[in-house]
Design an enzyme around this catalytic site. Structure first.
Site, PDB file in Angstrom:
ATOM      1  N   HIS A 185       0.910  -1.086   0.022  1.00 29.67           N
ATOM      2  CA  HIS A 185      -0.159  -0.181   0.218  1.00 29.67           C
ATOM      3  C   HIS A 185       1.055   1.946   0.098  1.00 29.67           C
ATOM      4  O   HIS A 185       1.880   0.782   0.106  1.00 29.67           O
ATOM      5  CB  HIS A 185      -0.886  -0.098   1.479  1.00 29.67           C
ATOM      6  CG  HIS A 185       0.124  -0.185   2.766  1.00 29.67           C
ATOM      7  ND1 HIS A 185      -0.213   1.272   3.517  1.00 29.67           N
ATOM      8  CD2 HIS A 185       0.206  -1.181   3.983  1.00 29.67           C
ATOM      9  CE1 HIS A 185       0.511   1.045   4.464  1.00 29.67           C
ATOM     10  NE2 HIS A 185       0.975  -0.646   4.255  1.00 29.67           N
ATOM     11  N   CYS A 199       2.426  -4.979   6.877  1.00 32.25           N
ATOM     12  CA  CYS A 199       2.709  -4.814   5.343  1.00 32.25           C
ATOM     13  C   CYS A 199       3.175  -4.402   4.962  1.00 32.25           C
ATOM     14  O   CYS A 199       3.800  -3.675   5.676  1.00 32.25           O
ATOM     15  CB  CYS A 199       0.793  -4.329   5.061  1.00 32.25           C
ATOM     16  SG  CYS A 199      -0.702  -5.223   5.562  1.00 32.25           S
TER      17      CYS A 199
END
Length: 542
Positions: free
Chosen positions: A443, A462
Site C-alpha cells: 500500500h 504490511c
C-alpha cells in the site's frame, strides 16, 4: 580415467574386491543389498527412503557404485564437495567413511547403499533445502518443482564421473544469485584467518566521547573505505577538534560511521552500539555463515519464477518488478517491525483499491490507537478514525464514550476502528490486495519521510511503497480501459473504488541478508528479524 594415488590407497581393498571379480560375485553383492537396506538410515526422510528403495528395485538390487571403483571414488569426492554449497559434508559422509574399503559381499552392499542414501539426501537438500516451517510460509515452499529422486538415482547409476558431476550441478538453484554467493563462499574459504582484533564491547560510543575503543573504530572505517582523504587531511590540521586525537569520537568519524551505517541499512544515528558494533566486528567467518544462510534461503524458492513477478526483500528494504524476464522497476519499501514481522511467503495481487478505508488490526487498535486517546482526546477525529459496531457495510458508529478500548467492546457489541479515506489514511491513496492467510498487502503511505531512512522496518507487517502510483500504472498497463489518466482522475475524486486485475501478479516476500552486486562485491544487511543465531541485540542502539 586414472585415479589419484590417494584414492588407490584409500580404496585399495575395494579395488581388490571388485576389479578381479566375476559377474557371479557381483550377484552375491546384490543378494546382500536387501539386508543393507533394512539397516538404520540415519533419519532419512520418507521421500529419500522411498527413492532409494525404488532405485534398487529397478535394478533388481544390483549395486549402483561398488562395481566401479572409479565411480564410487568420484561420488565420494562429490559428497565431500557439499561444503561448496554451504552444506555440511559430514552429514553425507557419516555412513560412507566407516564402510569405505570394506571387504566381503555384505560390507560392499552396505557401502553401496550408504553411497546411494548419501547422494539421495545431498540431492534432496540441494534441490529443496531444509525450510523451517516456523520461518517460511508454505505458500512459498509448496510451489517448489518436484524432484523425481528415484529417477535421478537411476540415471546417476549409469553416469561416468564427469556426467555425475553435471547431474549434481543441475540440482543447484538456477537463480543467478546462488552462483554468485557460491563463488563468494569459495573466495571466503580460500582466504586466511583474519588478523584484526574485534572492537571490545562496552558503553555505546557517541560523538564527542573519548574512549580507547574509538581508535579501532577509526581503523575499521579506513579499512571499509569510509575514511576519506579529505577527512584524513582535516583530521591532521590543528584547527580540527582536538587536533588529531585518535581516541576522540570527532565529527569526521561521526560522518564516516553514519555513511557505513547507511551502506548496511542500519539506523544511521552515528552511535556505535549493538548493531553497528556487530557490523564493525564482522569477520570472514561471520560473512561465511551469512552467505551459507542466504544460499539456503534461495533453495526455498521455486526454481523458475514467472516471467512477470514482484520480489520484496525485507532485509534489503526494496521491491523489484520483473516484466518479461527483465527488471522493470525498483523502489524502496517499509516492512514490518521486529515484533510484527513481514512473513516470508508468496501471494498474488488480485486487485487495487483506490482511496481505501483502513480497518485497524485488533491488536494495533488495543495497544496503539486507544492508548493515545488518554493524552490526546481528539486523536481519532484528527486522524479520521471511527469506531463501528461489527463488520457489516452498514455498521453504525459508536460514540467513544461507550467504548472499552482494551476489550474492543461496547453496549452495541464488538467494535472495530476504521479510518476514512483521505490524506492521513494509513494506506494512502491506493492499496494492492493480495490473497493470503496473513492479511498482508502492499500500500501507499502518508509517511513519505520514512523512505529517507536507511533502516525501514516500521510497519505492522504490511509493505509500504515508495512509488505506489507507478506500480499501479505498470500493473494496469495491459488493461487499455485503465490508462494512467483515468487512474489519476479516479484517485482525485476521492471515492473508494476497487479495480480488478485481469492478470494476477505473483509477489515473493523474501529475506536475503546477503547478495553479490553487479561489481562482484558481497553486500551484507542487518538481520532485522533475528532469524539467525547469534545476531545483534534488537534492543541496543547503534
Amino acid at each position: 580415467m586414472r585415479l589419484p594415488h590417494r584414492l588407490l590407497l584409500a580404496g585399495g581393498l575395494l579395488l581388490a574386491a571388485l576389479l578381479g571379480s566375476p559377474p557371479a560375485a557381483r550377484a552375491d553383492i546384490a543378494a546382500a543389498v536387501p539386508a543393507a537396506l533394512s539397516q538404520p538410515d540415519g533419519g532419512a526422510t520418507a521421500a529419500v527412503r522411498s527413492a532409494v528403495a525404488d532405485a534398487y528395485r529397478a535394478r533388481r538390487n544390483r549395486p549402483l557404485w561398488v562395481d566401479s571403483a572409479e565411480r564410487a571414488a568420484a561420488l565420494r569426492d562429490l559428497l565431500r564437495g557439499a561444503a561448496t554449497d554451504g552444506l555440511d559434508a559430514r552429514t553425507y559422509l557419516a555412513a560412507v567413511e566407516p564402510r569405505w574399503g570394506g571387504r566381503g559381499d555384505a560390507a560392499l552392499a552396505q557401502l553401496d547403499v550408504a553411497l546411494t542414501r548419501s547422494l539421495a539426501l545431498y540431492a534432496h537438500d540441494l534441490w529443496y533445502g531444509r525450510p523451517d516451517a516456523k520461518v517460511v510460509d508454505e505458500s512459498l515452499t509448496r510451489r517448489h518443482e518436484r524432484l523425481d529422486l528415484a529417477k535421478f538415482l537411476t540415471g546417476a547409476a549409469h553416469a561416468e564421473p564427469a556426467a555425475l558431476a553435471r547431474m549434481v550441478d543441475g540440482l543447484r538453484p538456477p537463480h543467478p544469485q546462488y552462483a554468485r554467493l557460491r563463488a563468494a563462499l569459495a573466495r571466503l574459504d580460500a582466504q586466511k584467518e583474519p588478523t584484526e582484533k574485534a572492537i571490545a564491547d562496552g558503553p555505546i560510543l557517541r560523538p564527542g566521547v573519548r574512549d580507547p575503543r574509538v581508535v579501532p573504530v577509526r581503523e575499521r572505517m579506513e579499512a571499509e573505505g569510509e575514511w576519506s582523504d579529505e577527512e584524513e587531511l582535516a583530521f591532521a590540521t590543528p584547527s580540527y577538534g582536538e587536533g588529531g586525537d585518535w581516541a576522540r569520537y570527532d565529527e569526521g568519524l561521526t560522518r564516516s560511521v553514519r555513511s557505513f551505517q547507511r551502506r548496511l541499512a542500519l539506523l544511521d544515528d552515528g552511535l556505535v552500539g549493538g548493531r553497528t558494533l556487530w557490523a564493525l566486528n564482522m569477520d570472514d567467518r561471520e560473512r561465511r555463515r551469512i552467505v551459507i544462510e542466504n544460499m539456503e534461503r534461495l533453495r526455498w524458492l521455486p526454481r523458475r519464477l514467472e516471467a512477470d513477478h514482484i520480489i520484496v526483500n525485507m532485509a534489503g528494504y526494496d521491491l523489484t518488478v520483473t516484466r518479461g524476464g527483465q527488471q522493470a522497476m525498483t523502489m524502496k519499501v517499509v516492512v514490518g517491525r521486529p515484533y510484527r514481522q513481514t512473513p516470508i511467503m508468496r501471494s498474488d495481487i488480485t486487485d487495487l483499491v483506490l482511496n481505501p478505508f483502513w480497518n485497524a488490526p485488533e491488536k494495533l487498535a488495543r495497544e496503539d490507537l486507544f492508548p493515545k486517546l488518554r493524552s490526546n482526546p481528539g486523536y481519532f477525529a484528527e486522524k479520521g478514525y471511527r469506531v463501528l459496531a461489527g463488520w457489516s457495510q452498514s455498521a453504525p458508529e459508536v460514540p467513544l464514550s461507550m467504548v472499552d478500548g482494551a476489550q474492543l467492546s461496547s453496549p452495541m457489541g464488538p467494535v472495530r476502528v476504521r479510518q476514512d479515506p483521505g490524506p492521513k489514511n494509513a494506506l494512502g491513496r491506493i492499496k494492492f490486495n493480495m490473497a493470503n492467510r496473513h492479511a498482508i498487502y502492499l500500500h501507499d503511505t502518508p509517511d513519505r519521510h520514512l523512505f529517507k531512512r536507511s533502516a525501514r522496518n516500521f510497519s505492522s507487517g504490511c509493505i509500504r511503497l515508495e512509488k505506489p502510483i507507478e506500480l499501479a500504472e505498470l500493473l494496469l498497463s495491459t488493461q487499455p480501459d485503465w490508462p494512467p489518466e483515468r487512474l489519476a482522475a479516479a484517485i482525485d475524486v476521492g471515492e473508494t473504488r476497487t479495480v480488478a486485475l485481469r492478470k494476477r501478479w505473483p509477489v515473493y516476500l523474501v529475506y536475503q541478508t546477503a547478495w553479490v552486486d553487479d561489481s562482484g562485491a558481497l553486500v551484507v544487511r542487518d538481520d532485522i528479524y533475528g532469524l539467525r543465531a547469534g545476531g545483534p541485540d534488537d534492543k541496543k542502539e547503534g
